[in-house]
Design a protein around this motif. Sequence first.
Motif: not given
Length: 83
Positions: A71-75
């Motif tokens: 999720i953090n990579r997508e953000l």
Amino acid sequence: MSAKPTQPTMNDSKAIQGETIAQMRTLAHDLSNSIETVMQASYLLAQASLDDTNKRWVELIDKASRDAARINRELRDILRAHS
């Protein structure tokens, strides 16, 4: 006599957006560090001799930390696209 509040201009809005993106980048970076710590701890726990119940807890922690990292990579990808 009270002063009327002024509406933000287009340049003001862009500056605010830029500041917000910069702040979000910093938060995403800091979050990456925290997630990495949890992932490392999970890995080290998985190396220990654990009973089945504790192995399941370690697996749960590992899965949740990997999901958080994704999720953090997508953000971060979204923030990169808006810079």
